[in-house]
Design an enzyme around this catalytic site. Structure first.
Site, short mmCIF file in Angstrom:
data_model
loop_
_atom_site.label_atom_id
_atom_site.label_comp_id
_atom_site.label_asym_id
_atom_site.label_seq_id
_atom_site.Cartn_x
_atom_site.Cartn_y
_atom_site.Cartn_z
CE LYS A 1 -6.53 -0.39 -3.28
NZ LYS A 1 -7.88 -0.97 -3.51
CB SER B 1 -6.58 -10.58 1.78
OG SER B 1 -6.04 -9.31 1.51
CE LYS C 1 -3.42 -9.48 -3.88
NZ LYS C 1 -3.66 -8.03 -4.11
CG HIS D 1 -7.69 -12.57 -2.58
ND1 HIS D 1 -7.32 -11.54 -1.75
CD2 HIS D 1 -6.60 -12.84 -3.34
CE1 HIS D 1 -6.06 -11.19 -2.01
NE2 HIS D 1 -5.61 -11.97 -2.97
CG HIS E 1 -7.38 -9.95 -6.21
ND1 HIS E 1 -8.58 -9.31 -6.47
CD2 HIS E 1 -7.00 -9.54 -4.98
CE1 HIS E 1 -8.90 -8.55 -5.44
NE2 HIS E 1 -7.97 -8.68 -4.52
CE LYS F 1 -3.71 -2.59 0.66
NZ LYS F 1 -4.78 -2.75 -0.34
#
Length: 480
Positions: A177, A379, A201, A327, A294, A175
């Site tokens: 992002k 997450s 990630k 996810h 994702h 972050k």
């Protein structure tokens, strides 16, 4: 009489419109082992009987259309049509039904999630006779499963590659992002991995924007990865997001990640599409890369209870198409996910076999035979106080991913990673000693924070943070 007229007459063709239920509602039908079975939540328009609505779904998602056509006589409708074979009223709803539909396997191209979904969740979802339609679950027959490669590697192979056993894996989304330069991005990756995380990630939004082109990001992250590995003695990974505007560009990015020696790449499988995802999964298996998935855009499809498609279906589709991680919500964090429903599709991702279980929203018994399992990723809005619950809910075969819960630490990125690693190891040790994480979780974290200033600081900054909103998608229950 013309030859064409004679052909029509010979098959008994009679033009016009007839009720779908006359052909496609077959309550006497016994589903075959090779059928794909679907459970639809159907909300008919007022005045439309449930049998007609269920039959319409079966027809419009298989061989039917709105009127009789003479070319029906040139094929075998009984062989190829979908059949609505059972209907249950939904508890607590006045005009809503679960309609079960069986599809012959010959309707679908082998190894193609794209083709399967084009039929089953295609134009029928815009059908005017239905107020709403939702696909709740699918039973994929073994004969069809065996036409797919599935996940590139699976859970056991991943653990062997990483040499990490007996605990959940720890990750972190970098972050902010969007907006970081490649060099600063790589710095954050290094600090998180050096602090004790297994993975960092790319955010799903990060592809190749003007502020950070993909090749620059890959190079700086690879440097960070190897530096952290050398200093910790642990195998580390960064999810290099290979998602791109074309399949060719996507594969080019995956090739570059492999050339850098990266162990894992990433794909946004819904926005990228199932054809692209399956192509990337095949490349990853052939070239020894793990594949992190994702689910960006999933809530557009699955969040509303009456219309769309449940995530358990998307999870099954991903296991067919291919991915080593996906996810799956957190139950306790900022994203939607009721506990029982979440555990239902988590088991569908990991286990070789799952039984019908209405308490978890599972409509069909599903066998995956030799298809590798997928690690669920928790997450979204989670921090150290959530660690006991996450460890208890998801178990060892999972990835717990803390973005803000790592980089939001008051002392910086590396201390944030340390806090999460210490909290995880405390929870795993306590569980192995027989302690109840659900009841003693907060005590376990407080006890360990006495010996870890990084964990103590994290506990203090996030002690009041909760996301307590009712879930939208919940199990059906009778109204009092």
């Amino acid at each position: 009489m013309s030859p064409q007229t004679e052909t029509k007459a010979s098959v008994g063709f009679k033009a016009g419109v007839k009720d779908y239920k006359l052909t496609y509602y077959t309550p006497e039908y016994q589903p075959q082992d090779t059928d794909i079975l679907a459970a639809f939540r159907v909300t008919p328009q007022p005045g439309v009987p449930s049998e007609e609505a269920g039959a319409a779904v079966a027809a419009e998602s298989s061989t039917g259309t709105w009127t009789t056509v003479w070319t029906d006589g040139l094929t075998s409708s009984d062989r190829y049509k979908g059949r609505c074979y059972h209907i249950d009223p939904v508890p607590g709803e006045d005009n809503q039904y679960i309609c079960y539909v069986a599809y012959p396997l010959d309707l679908f191209e082998e190894g193609s999630v794209t083709n399967m979904f084009t039929s089953i969740v295609g134009n029928v979802f815009g059908f005017k006779a239905l107020r709403a339609l939702r696909l709740e679950d699918l039973r994929i027959p073994i004969a069809y499963i065996k036409t797919f490669q599935g996940p590139p590697h699976g859970i056991q192979v991943e653990r062997d590659k990483l040499n990490k056993y007996g605990r959940p894996l720890l990750g972190c989304t970098i972050k902010p992002k969007l907006g970081l330069s490649a060099k600063n991005y790589g710095r954050a990756v290094y600090e998180c991995l050096r602090g004790g995380l297994d993975f960092t990630k790319d955010d799903e939004n990060v592809n190749s924007q003007p502020f950070m082109r993909w090749r620059d990001r890959f190079l700086f992250c690879a440097e960070a990865l190897y530096k952290a590995q050398a200093e910790t003695g642990e195998i580390k990974g960064h999810y290099f997001n290979a998602t791109a505007g074309t399949c060719e560009e996507m594969i080019k990015r995956a090739v570059f990640a492999r050339e850098l020696g990266a162990p894992i790449v990433m794909h946004d499988y819904l926005t990228g599409g199932f054809t692209a995802n399956t192509s990337l999964a095949h490349y990853c298996r052939d070239n020894g890369l793990l594949l992190h998935i994702h689910r960006a855009m999933h809530a557009v499809i699955d969040r509303q209870k009456n219309h769309g498609m449940h995530f358990r279906v998307l999870a099954k589709a991903l296991r067919l198409s291919g991915g080593d991680h996906i996810h799956a919500g957190t139950v306790v964090g900022k994203l939607e996910g009721e506990r029982d429903i979440t555990l239902g599709f988590v088991d569908l991702l990991r286990d070789d076999h799952t039984e019908i279980d209405s308490s978890r929203g599972i409509y069909f018994t599903q066998s995956w035979v030799s298809t590798p399992g997928v690690l669920p990723v928790a997450s979204g809005g989670i921090h150290v106080w959530h660690m006991p619950a996450l460890t208890e809910i998801f178990g060892d075969d999972s990835v717990l991913q803390f973005g803000g819960g790592t980089l939001g630490h008051p002392w910086g990125n590396a201390p944030g990673a340390v806090a999460n690693r210490v909290a995880l190891e405390a929870c795993v040790q306590a569980r192995n000693e027989g302690r109840d994480l659900a009841r003693e979780g907060a005590t376990i974290i407080r006890e360990r924070s006495k010996w870890s200033p990084e964990l103590a600081a994290a506990c203090e900054v996030w002690k009041e943070i909760k996301f307590e909103f009712p879930a939208v998608d919940v199990l059906d229950k009778k109204k009092n």
